[in-house]
Each structure stands twice: as structure tokens, then as C-alpha cells.
Design a protein around this motif. Structure first.
Motif, PDB file in Angstrom:
ATOM      1  N   TRP A   1      76.633  21.621  45.720  1.00 55.36           N
ATOM      2  CA  TRP A   1      75.684  22.672  45.348  1.00 55.36           C
ATOM      3  C   TRP A   1      74.505  22.762  46.316  1.00 55.36           C
ATOM      4  O   TRP A   1      74.025  23.841  46.635  1.00 55.36           O
ATOM      5  CB  TRP A   1      75.154  22.442  43.931  1.00 55.36           C
ATOM      6  N   ASP A   2      74.028  21.623  46.802  1.00 58.11           N
ATOM      7  CA  ASP A   2      72.827  21.622  47.635  1.00 58.11           C
ATOM      8  C   ASP A   2      73.010  22.367  48.947  1.00 58.11           C
ATOM      9  O   ASP A   2      72.049  22.880  49.513  1.00 58.11           O
ATOM     10  CB  ASP A   2      72.381  20.180  47.921  1.00 58.11           C
ATOM     11  N   HIS A   3      74.246  22.397  49.473  1.00 59.15           N
ATOM     12  CA  HIS A   3      74.459  23.100  50.737  1.00 59.15           C
ATOM     13  C   HIS A   3      75.398  24.293  50.578  1.00 59.15           C
ATOM     14  O   HIS A   3      75.941  24.796  51.549  1.00 59.15           O
ATOM     15  CB  HIS A   3      75.003  22.141  51.808  1.00 59.15           C
ATOM     16  N   LEU A   4      75.589  24.754  49.334  1.00 51.98           N
ATOM     17  CA  LEU A   4      76.497  25.874  49.097  1.00 51.98           C
ATOM     18  C   LEU A   4      75.983  27.167  49.719  1.00 51.98           C
ATOM     19  O   LEU A   4      76.763  27.956  50.269  1.00 51.98           O
ATOM     20  CB  LEU A   4      76.699  26.076  47.585  1.00 51.98           C
ATOM     21  N   GLU A   5      74.678  27.381  49.670  1.00 48.39           N
ATOM     22  CA  GLU A   5      74.116  28.617  50.214  1.00 48.39           C
ATOM     23  C   GLU A   5      74.392  28.736  51.711  1.00 48.39           C
ATOM     24  O   GLU A   5      74.793  29.801  52.198  1.00 48.39           O
ATOM     25  CB  GLU A   5      72.604  28.658  49.952  1.00 48.39           C
ATOM     26  N   ALA A   6      74.198  27.636  52.440  1.00 48.92           N
ATOM     27  CA  ALA A   6      74.463  27.657  53.887  1.00 48.92           C
ATOM     28  C   ALA A   6      75.948  27.818  54.166  1.00 48.92           C
ATOM     29  O   ALA A   6      76.349  28.509  55.110  1.00 48.92           O
ATOM     30  CB  ALA A   6      73.937  26.363  54.521  1.00 48.92           C
ATOM     31  N   LYS A   7      76.788  27.182  53.350  1.00 53.89           N
ATOM     32  CA  LYS A   7      78.237  27.293  53.513  1.00 53.89           C
ATOM     33  C   LYS A   7      78.676  28.748  53.319  1.00 53.89           C
ATOM     34  O   LYS A   7      79.481  29.280  54.090  1.00 53.89           O
ATOM     35  CB  LYS A   7      78.950  26.383  52.512  1.00 53.89           C
ATOM     36  N   ILE A   8      78.133  29.409  52.298  1.00 55.91           N
ATOM     37  CA  ILE A   8      78.460  30.809  52.032  1.00 55.91           C
ATOM     38  C   ILE A   8      78.056  31.687  53.212  1.00 55.91           C
ATOM     39  O   ILE A   8      78.815  32.547  53.663  1.00 55.91           O
ATOM     40  CB  ILE A   8      77.772  31.291  50.738  1.00 55.91           C
ATOM     41  N   ALA A   9      76.851  31.447  53.744  1.00 56.60           N
ATOM     42  CA  ALA A   9      76.360  32.252  54.865  1.00 56.60           C
ATOM     43  C   ALA A   9      77.262  32.115  56.079  1.00 56.60           C
ATOM     44  O   ALA A   9      77.591  33.100  56.746  1.00 56.60           O
ATOM     45  CB  ALA A   9      74.930  31.824  55.220  1.00 56.60           C
TER      46      ALA A   9
ATOM     47  N   THR B   1      71.080  26.101  60.637  1.00 55.74           N
ATOM     48  CA  THR B   1      70.354  27.029  61.511  1.00 55.74           C
ATOM     49  C   THR B   1      71.303  27.815  62.419  1.00 55.74           C
ATOM     50  O   THR B   1      70.847  28.619  63.230  1.00 55.74           O
ATOM     51  CB  THR B   1      69.335  26.271  62.392  1.00 55.74           C
ATOM     52  N   LEU B   2      72.609  27.580  62.287  1.00 53.44           N
ATOM     53  CA  LEU B   2      73.593  28.242  63.149  1.00 53.44           C
ATOM     54  C   LEU B   2      74.489  29.168  62.336  1.00 53.44           C
ATOM     55  O   LEU B   2      75.706  29.067  62.363  1.00 53.44           O
ATOM     56  CB  LEU B   2      74.448  27.204  63.877  1.00 53.44           C
ATOM     57  N   THR B   3      73.871  30.075  61.581  1.00 51.52           N
ATOM     58  CA  THR B   3      74.646  30.985  60.739  1.00 51.52           C
ATOM     59  C   THR B   3      74.537  32.438  61.184  1.00 51.52           C
ATOM     60  O   THR B   3      75.026  33.325  60.502  1.00 51.52           O
ATOM     61  CB  THR B   3      74.177  30.875  59.267  1.00 51.52           C
ATOM     62  N   THR B   4      73.898  32.683  62.323  1.00 52.30           N
ATOM     63  CA  THR B   4      73.800  34.060  62.817  1.00 52.30           C
ATOM     64  C   THR B   4      75.056  34.418  63.602  1.00 52.30           C
ATOM     65  O   THR B   4      75.837  33.548  64.001  1.00 52.30           O
ATOM     66  CB  THR B   4      72.570  34.222  63.733  1.00 52.30           C
ATOM     67  N   ASP B   5      75.237  35.717  63.864  1.00 51.67           N
ATOM     68  CA  ASP B   5      76.410  36.173  64.618  1.00 51.67           C
ATOM     69  C   ASP B   5      76.488  35.505  65.988  1.00 51.67           C
ATOM     70  O   ASP B   5      77.569  35.275  66.515  1.00 51.67           O
ATOM     71  CB  ASP B   5      76.363  37.694  64.801  1.00 51.67           C
ATOM     72  N   SER B   6      75.326  35.198  66.573  1.00 48.00           N
ATOM     73  CA  SER B   6      75.290  34.642  67.920  1.00 48.00           C
ATOM     74  C   SER B   6      75.804  33.209  67.985  1.00 48.00           C
ATOM     75  O   SER B   6      76.256  32.763  69.029  1.00 48.00           O
ATOM     76  CB  SER B   6      73.847  34.670  68.453  1.00 48.00           C
TER      77      SER B   6
END
Length: 342
Positions: free
Chosen positions: A100-108, A274-279
Motif C-alpha cells: 500500500w505504501d508504494h502503490l501510488e507510485a506503482k500505479i503512476a 521520481t522516474l514516472t514521467t514520460d521522459s
């Protein structure tokens, strides 16, 4: 599951039957003009039949097909995970309650992957580097190489590893192994093993050393941390790092399937988020690995920037193949001895 979602501050829609997900979300979209960001399905016996019915009754509908799909389960509820994932390719990950703690980043991150893979052919031609297309034979040979080479290296070196473990215990108090949570391919989170090369409370001293970070500290964008001549490293740890002997336990990760011999380095979660952008997200299209392109080309060199490291990771994700992996393995020995204590 609902209580856990509430405790973590997630807003959610509860749907009792998987087959009703498309209908429910269609109504929700008509009312709110919005869509949820992911589907989380509670594991239960007979789930396989329900998953098949879900896909047949709307799971392939574009808004749902591009939405991350997770199965929430206790530890190892599925015996043959690889067969399960091959059968239900729309399932992005099987998560446990500690996710749960890192689910948001995983989804992104997974959302970015799905957007990348759904680019029309015309848009793909405008991208400088070609998108990687999976090849079954290459992947099969890569995994076969992992399962042959990793045990072949590990077994003869067991006496060396036992000696290293003994020396670590004699030098300083604390665990022999350093086990950390890392993010690999498709933001898969796993326990990453190395021989401990730092003082036991090294992680607690991270903030104290931020001013020594070799990578420029940016408020926005990717975050990496590396210190030249890190004061937290023990005398034995310095030797283990410079000879790469500290990475021998990662062969266990390779055998387990968390990593491969060749790939992009698995990242600590504070870096990966911090590496969830398209780039940047494309670097997670490649599997996690012990060695890889940036290790061979830039290992131990102080002048490597964040952008350069990520570009090399993305380059490998685009070009990776069994033949390319063999080239990197053959060129790894030259990079094993570092020129700087980083």
C-alpha cells in the motif's frame, strides 16, 4: 482491503463481481466525467475463471485495458506465477498488503508504460529511439542463461562467500547481508540482497551526507544519491565494493527471477518514485540486472550525470536482446575494478 484503502487515504469504488466492473465504471464516468486510476482485485479461489470472464465481458475495453490491474493476495497464493501471468497478460502485478505504501507510485509508473505501448505507429516514428518489441525466443534464452550461469557461479564461490560473511561479522556488529526494497522491471518491488559494506546504521545517516551527493540536488525531476569515498563504508566494505564481491548475493535474486544477469540496476524506492514521467519511465521496461550498459560504460566515473545514466538505461531498454546481453557480459570484467570509491 476496503479498510486498508481507507486508512491509506485512497478513494475507491467497490464492485462485488469482476464481470460488473465495465458497467459500473461506465456509469461512474457518465456521472463524474472521470475514471479510476487502477483496478485492484482481491484474490480468492476460482479467480482464474472470473478473470477470464472479466476480460471477455469488457476488460479489453480501451479505458480498462490501459488501466493498471492488480491482484491483492497474501504471500504466494499462486504456485506457478509465470504461467498465471502468461495466461492473464492484462494483470500487471500481484501485490501483497505491504504494497500500500508504494502503490501510488506503482500505479503512476505502470500507467506511463501502458501509454507508451499504446502509441500509434505514426507517433512511434517520431520518437528518436525505437521502442523495444518483446521477442519470445530472446526472453526465453535470457532466462535460460540466468538459470544456468547464476548457479554455476554461486556454487563454486560458496566458500568465498562464507569467508566474506565471517570477516564482516568480525569487523563490525550487524547483519552480514544488506537487504533492501528495490524497484525493478514494471516497478516490481522485491528484496534486494548484497553483502553489507557499510556501518549498521548507514541508512539513518543518509540526510547528513546530502551535501556530498555527486548528483545535483534538484527540487523537481529524478533523484539519485551517490557519495565519493562514502564515510559510512567499512574497510572491508571498500574492498568488497571495489572488487564487486559485495554483489555476489544478487545471484540469489537472479535465480528467484527478481533480476537478470544483465539489465538496469534496481532502484531504491525514493529514486524510483521520481522516474514516472514520460521522459524517464521507459528505463523500467527492461528487467533489473546485476550488470548493464551504464555499468560497463561509466562505472566508477565521477562525471556521469543523472541524465546520462537514465539515457543509458533507456538505451538498453530499447536495444536489449540476448546477443546484446552476451556482449555486455563479455565486457563486464573490465568494469569490475572501480577507479573511484563510489
Amino acid at each position: 482491503m476496503e479498510q486498508a484503502l481507507q486508512e491509506k487515504g485512497f478513494a475507491f469504488i467497490h464492485v462485488k463481481q469482476l464481470k460488473d466492473v465495465r458497467k459500473t465504471l461506465t456509469v461512474f464516468q457518465e456521472i463524474t466525467n472521470e475514471m479510476p486510476v487502477a483496478v485492484v482485485c482481491q484474490y480468492a479461489k476460482g479467480l482464474e475463471n472470473n478473470l477470464q470472464e472479466y476480460w471477455s465481458n469488457g476488460g479489453s475495453f480501451p479505458p480498462l485495458a490501459q488501466m493498471p490491474f492488480f491482484i491483492l493476495a497474501d504471500e504466494k497464493p499462486i504456485e506457478d506465477v509465470q504461467h498465471f501471468r502468461a495466461r492473464f497478460r492484462f494483470v500487471d502485478d500481484i501485490i501483497t498488503p505491504n504494497a500500500w505504501d508504494h502503490l501510488e507510485a506503482k500505479i503512476a509508473t505502470i500507467t506511463k508504460f501502458k501509454k507508451i505501448s499504446s502509441f500509434p505507429a505514426g507517433e512511434q516514428q517520431e520518437v528518436a529511439a525505437p521502442r523495444y518489441t518483446r521477442h519470445f525466443l530472446s526472453n526465453f534464452m535470457k532466462r535460460g542463461l540466468d538459470l544456468v550461469v547464476a548457479p554455476a557461479i554461486l556454487l563454486p564461490l560458496l566458500p568465498v562467500m562464507l569467508l566474506i560473511a565471517l570477516l564482516i561479522r568480525l569487523e563490525s556488529k550487524g547483519p552480514v547481508f544488506y537487504a533492501a526494497t528495490r524497484a525493478g522491471r514494471n516497478y516490481k518491488v522485491f528484496k534486494f540482497y548484497k553483502f553489507r559494506t557499510m556501518v549498521p546504521d548507514a541508512d539513518k545517516k543518509l540526510k547528513e551526507l546530502q551535501h556530498l551527493n555527486m548528483y545535483t540536488d534538484k527540487k523537481d525531476g529524478p533523484v539519485f544519491f551517490k557519495v565519493s569515498n562514502d564515510p559510512r563504508i567499512t574497510r572491508l566494505g571498500k574492498f568488497l565494493r571495489n572488487t564487486s564481491l559485495d554483489e555476489l548475493p544478487q545471484l540469489l535474486n537472479v535465480i528467484k527471477g527478481d533480476m537478470s544477469l544483465v539489465g538496469n540496476r534496481p532502484l531504491p524506492l525514493y529514486e524510483a518514485t521520481t522516474l514516472t514521467t514520460d521522459s524517464y519511465a521507459e528505463r523500467f521496461l527492461a528487467p533489473a540486472g546485476i550488470t548493464g550498459l551504464w555499468q560497463v560504460k561509466k562505472r566508477g566515473k565521477k562525471e556521469m550525470s543523472i541524465e546520462e545514466r537514465i539515457e543509458l538505461d533507456i538505451s538498453y531498454a530499447h536495444q536489449r536482446s540476448f546477443r546484446y546481453d552476451m556482449w555486455l557480459i563479455l565486457n563486464t570484467p573490465k568494469a569490475l575494478v572501480q577507479k573511484d570509491d563510489v
